[in-house]
Design a protein around this motif. Structure first.
Motif, PDB file in Angstrom:
ATOM      1  N   ILE A 161      11.830 -11.418   0.409  1.00  0.00           N
ATOM      2  CA  ILE A 161      10.622 -12.121   0.845  1.00  0.00           C
ATOM      3  C   ILE A 161       9.413 -11.193   0.761  1.00  0.00           C
ATOM      4  O   ILE A 161       8.335 -11.602   0.336  1.00  0.00           O
ATOM      5  CB  ILE A 161      10.812 -12.670   2.271  1.00  0.00           C
ATOM      6  N   LYS A 162       9.606  -9.942   1.141  1.00  0.00           N
ATOM      7  CA  LYS A 162       8.507  -8.966   1.077  1.00  0.00           C
ATOM      8  C   LYS A 162       8.051  -8.769  -0.369  1.00  0.00           C
ATOM      9  O   LYS A 162       6.851  -8.683  -0.645  1.00  0.00           O
ATOM     10  CB  LYS A 162       8.962  -7.648   1.683  1.00  0.00           C
ATOM     11  N   ASN A 163       8.992  -8.724  -1.302  1.00  0.00           N
ATOM     12  CA  ASN A 163       8.631  -8.565  -2.714  1.00  0.00           C
ATOM     13  C   ASN A 163       7.879  -9.777  -3.237  1.00  0.00           C
ATOM     14  O   ASN A 163       6.953  -9.638  -4.045  1.00  0.00           O
ATOM     15  CB  ASN A 163       9.886  -8.319  -3.559  1.00  0.00           C
ATOM     16  N   ILE A 164       8.247 -10.974  -2.802  1.00  0.00           N
ATOM     17  CA  ILE A 164       7.521 -12.179  -3.211  1.00  0.00           C
ATOM     18  C   ILE A 164       6.093 -12.144  -2.678  1.00  0.00           C
ATOM     19  O   ILE A 164       5.141 -12.477  -3.388  1.00  0.00           O
ATOM     20  CB  ILE A 164       8.260 -13.450  -2.720  1.00  0.00           C
ATOM     21  N   LEU A 165       5.922 -11.731  -1.413  1.00  0.00           N
ATOM     22  CA  LEU A 165       4.582 -11.658  -0.840  1.00  0.00           C
ATOM     23  C   LEU A 165       3.729 -10.619  -1.567  1.00  0.00           C
ATOM     24  O   LEU A 165       2.544 -10.852  -1.832  1.00  0.00           O
ATOM     25  CB  LEU A 165       4.669 -11.337   0.650  1.00  0.00           C
ATOM     26  N   ILE A 166       4.324  -9.485  -1.913  1.00  0.00           N
ATOM     27  CA  ILE A 166       3.584  -8.455  -2.659  1.00  0.00           C
ATOM     28  C   ILE A 166       3.197  -8.983  -4.039  1.00  0.00           C
ATOM     29  O   ILE A 166       2.081  -8.749  -4.520  1.00  0.00           O
ATOM     30  CB  ILE A 166       4.415  -7.163  -2.755  1.00  0.00           C
TER      31      ILE A 166
ATOM     32  N   VAL B 149       0.152 -11.107  -3.814  1.00  0.00           N
ATOM     33  CA  VAL B 149      -1.084 -10.328  -3.672  1.00  0.00           C
ATOM     34  C   VAL B 149      -1.562  -9.863  -5.050  1.00  0.00           C
ATOM     35  O   VAL B 149      -2.749  -9.956  -5.367  1.00  0.00           O
ATOM     36  CB  VAL B 149      -0.863  -9.133  -2.726  1.00  0.00           C
ATOM     37  N   TYR B 150      -0.629  -9.378  -5.883  1.00  0.00           N
ATOM     38  CA  TYR B 150      -1.021  -8.963  -7.232  1.00  0.00           C
ATOM     39  C   TYR B 150      -1.391 -10.157  -8.104  1.00  0.00           C
ATOM     40  O   TYR B 150      -2.109 -10.017  -9.091  1.00  0.00           O
ATOM     41  CB  TYR B 150       0.101  -8.160  -7.892  1.00  0.00           C
ATOM     42  N   PHE B 151      -0.903 -11.338  -7.756  1.00  0.00           N
ATOM     43  CA  PHE B 151      -1.156 -12.571  -8.481  1.00  0.00           C
ATOM     44  C   PHE B 151      -2.462 -13.228  -8.034  1.00  0.00           C
ATOM     45  O   PHE B 151      -2.831 -14.280  -8.538  1.00  0.00           O
ATOM     46  CB  PHE B 151       0.043 -13.507  -8.211  1.00  0.00           C
ATOM     47  N   LEU B 152      -3.175 -12.601  -7.088  1.00  0.00           N
ATOM     48  CA  LEU B 152      -4.366 -13.195  -6.478  1.00  0.00           C
ATOM     49  C   LEU B 152      -5.453 -13.569  -7.490  1.00  0.00           C
ATOM     50  O   LEU B 152      -6.002 -14.665  -7.403  1.00  0.00           O
ATOM     51  CB  LEU B 152      -4.911 -12.274  -5.388  1.00  0.00           C
ATOM     52  N   PRO B 153      -5.788 -12.723  -8.463  1.00  0.00           N
ATOM     53  CA  PRO B 153      -6.818 -13.151  -9.440  1.00  0.00           C
ATOM     54  C   PRO B 153      -6.417 -14.398 -10.232  1.00  0.00           C
ATOM     55  O   PRO B 153      -7.245 -15.263 -10.501  1.00  0.00           O
ATOM     56  CB  PRO B 153      -6.964 -11.942 -10.370  1.00  0.00           C
ATOM     57  N   VAL B 154      -5.136 -14.507 -10.574  1.00  0.00           N
ATOM     58  CA  VAL B 154      -4.655 -15.686 -11.302  1.00  0.00           C
ATOM     59  C   VAL B 154      -4.721 -16.915 -10.396  1.00  0.00           C
ATOM     60  O   VAL B 154      -5.078 -18.009 -10.847  1.00  0.00           O
ATOM     61  CB  VAL B 154      -3.218 -15.448 -11.822  1.00  0.00           C
ATOM     62  N   SER B 155      -4.394 -16.750  -9.126  1.00  0.00           N
ATOM     63  CA  SER B 155      -4.474 -17.861  -8.180  1.00  0.00           C
ATOM     64  C   SER B 155      -5.913 -18.343  -8.027  1.00  0.00           C
ATOM     65  O   SER B 155      -6.161 -19.548  -7.973  1.00  0.00           O
ATOM     66  CB  SER B 155      -3.928 -17.438  -6.817  1.00  0.00           C
TER      67      SER B 155
ATOM     68  N   ALA C  74      -4.125 -18.419   0.085  1.00  0.00           N
ATOM     69  CA  ALA C  74      -3.956 -18.303   1.536  1.00  0.00           C
ATOM     70  C   ALA C  74      -2.788 -17.394   1.893  1.00  0.00           C
ATOM     71  O   ALA C  74      -2.887 -16.562   2.811  1.00  0.00           O
ATOM     72  CB  ALA C  74      -3.752 -19.693   2.135  1.00  0.00           C
ATOM     73  N   ILE C  75      -1.677 -17.510   1.175  1.00  0.00           N
ATOM     74  CA  ILE C  75      -0.519 -16.653   1.444  1.00  0.00           C
ATOM     75  C   ILE C  75      -0.848 -15.201   1.139  1.00  0.00           C
ATOM     76  O   ILE C  75      -0.485 -14.290   1.904  1.00  0.00           O
ATOM     77  CB  ILE C  75       0.704 -17.131   0.639  1.00  0.00           C
ATOM     78  N   ALA C  76      -1.550 -14.948   0.030  1.00  0.00           N
ATOM     79  CA  ALA C  76      -1.896 -13.580  -0.338  1.00  0.00           C
ATOM     80  C   ALA C  76      -2.851 -12.961   0.685  1.00  0.00           C
ATOM     81  O   ALA C  76      -2.697 -11.805   1.080  1.00  0.00           O
ATOM     82  CB  ALA C  76      -2.516 -13.546  -1.732  1.00  0.00           C
ATOM     83  N   VAL C  77      -3.834 -13.723   1.140  1.00  0.00           N
ATOM     84  CA  VAL C  77      -4.786 -13.210   2.145  1.00  0.00           C
ATOM     85  C   VAL C  77      -4.067 -12.941   3.465  1.00  0.00           C
ATOM     86  O   VAL C  77      -4.312 -11.919   4.122  1.00  0.00           O
ATOM     87  CB  VAL C  77      -5.959 -14.187   2.328  1.00  0.00           C
ATOM     88  N   ALA C  78      -3.139 -13.830   3.843  1.00  0.00           N
ATOM     89  CA  ALA C  78      -2.378 -13.600   5.067  1.00  0.00           C
ATOM     90  C   ALA C  78      -1.497 -12.366   4.946  1.00  0.00           C
ATOM     91  O   ALA C  78      -1.329 -11.608   5.917  1.00  0.00           O
ATOM     92  CB  ALA C  78      -1.526 -14.830   5.389  1.00  0.00           C
ATOM     93  N   THR C  79      -0.949 -12.142   3.772  1.00  0.00           N
ATOM     94  CA  THR C  79      -0.129 -10.949   3.541  1.00  0.00           C
ATOM     95  C   THR C  79      -0.976  -9.683   3.643  1.00  0.00           C
ATOM     96  O   THR C  79      -0.557  -8.693   4.249  1.00  0.00           O
ATOM     97  CB  THR C  79       0.544 -11.022   2.158  1.00  0.00           C
ATOM     98  N   ILE C  80      -2.163  -9.721   3.056  1.00  0.00           N
ATOM     99  CA  ILE C  80      -3.056  -8.553   3.130  1.00  0.00           C
ATOM    100  C   ILE C  80      -3.450  -8.293   4.573  1.00  0.00           C
ATOM    101  O   ILE C  80      -3.479  -7.147   5.018  1.00  0.00           O
ATOM    102  CB  ILE C  80      -4.305  -8.784   2.232  1.00  0.00           C
ATOM    103  N   ALA C  81      -3.730  -9.345   5.333  1.00  0.00           N
ATOM    104  CA  ALA C  81      -4.125  -9.182   6.730  1.00  0.00           C
ATOM    105  C   ALA C  81      -2.966  -8.653   7.572  1.00  0.00           C
ATOM    106  O   ALA C  81      -3.192  -7.944   8.552  1.00  0.00           O
ATOM    107  CB  ALA C  81      -4.631 -10.512   7.272  1.00  0.00           C
ATOM    108  N   HIS C  82      -1.747  -9.023   7.204  1.00  0.00           N
ATOM    109  CA  HIS C  82      -0.589  -8.614   7.997  1.00  0.00           C
ATOM    110  C   HIS C  82      -0.242  -7.152   7.790  1.00  0.00           C
ATOM    111  O   HIS C  82       0.200  -6.479   8.715  1.00  0.00           O
ATOM    112  CB  HIS C  82       0.616  -9.503   7.653  1.00  0.00           C
TER     113      HIS C  82
END
Length: 65
Positions: A5-10, A13-19, A56-64
Motif C-alpha cells: 500500500i505504501k508503494n502504491i501511495l508513493i 505522488v510521482y504520478f501527480l503531474p499525470v493526474s 486527492a490521494i497524492a496530496v493526502a499522502t504528501i501531507a501524511h
C-alpha cells in the motif's frame, strides 16, 4: 502500514503531474462539449473524476509523510 500500500501511495505522488493533466484536459473537453451543446460527456467526466481522486490521494499522502 503494509509495504504494498505504501508503494502504491508513493507511486501516486510521482504520478501527480499525470493526474493533474488528466483532470485538466478532461475538464477542458467537457467545457468545450457543453459550449457546443453536446451533452455526451460521460467518459470525460469519469476520467476527470479519476484524475481528481488521484490528486486527492497524492496530496493526502504528501501531507501524511
Amino acid at each position: 502500514m503494509n509495504s504494498f500500500i505504501k508503494n502504491i501511495l508513493i507511486f501516486l505522488v510521482y504520478f501527480l503531474p499525470v493526474s493533474c493533466a488528466l483532470f485538466v484536459i478532461n475538464m477542458v473537453i467537457i467545457l468545450k462539449k457543453i459550449h457546443n451543446n453536446n451533452m455526451n460527456t460521460g467518459l470525460n467526466t469519469f476520467l476527470a473524476t479519476v484524475g481528481l481522486l488521484f490528486i486527492a490521494i497524492a496530496v493526502a499522502t504528501i501531507a501524511h509523510y
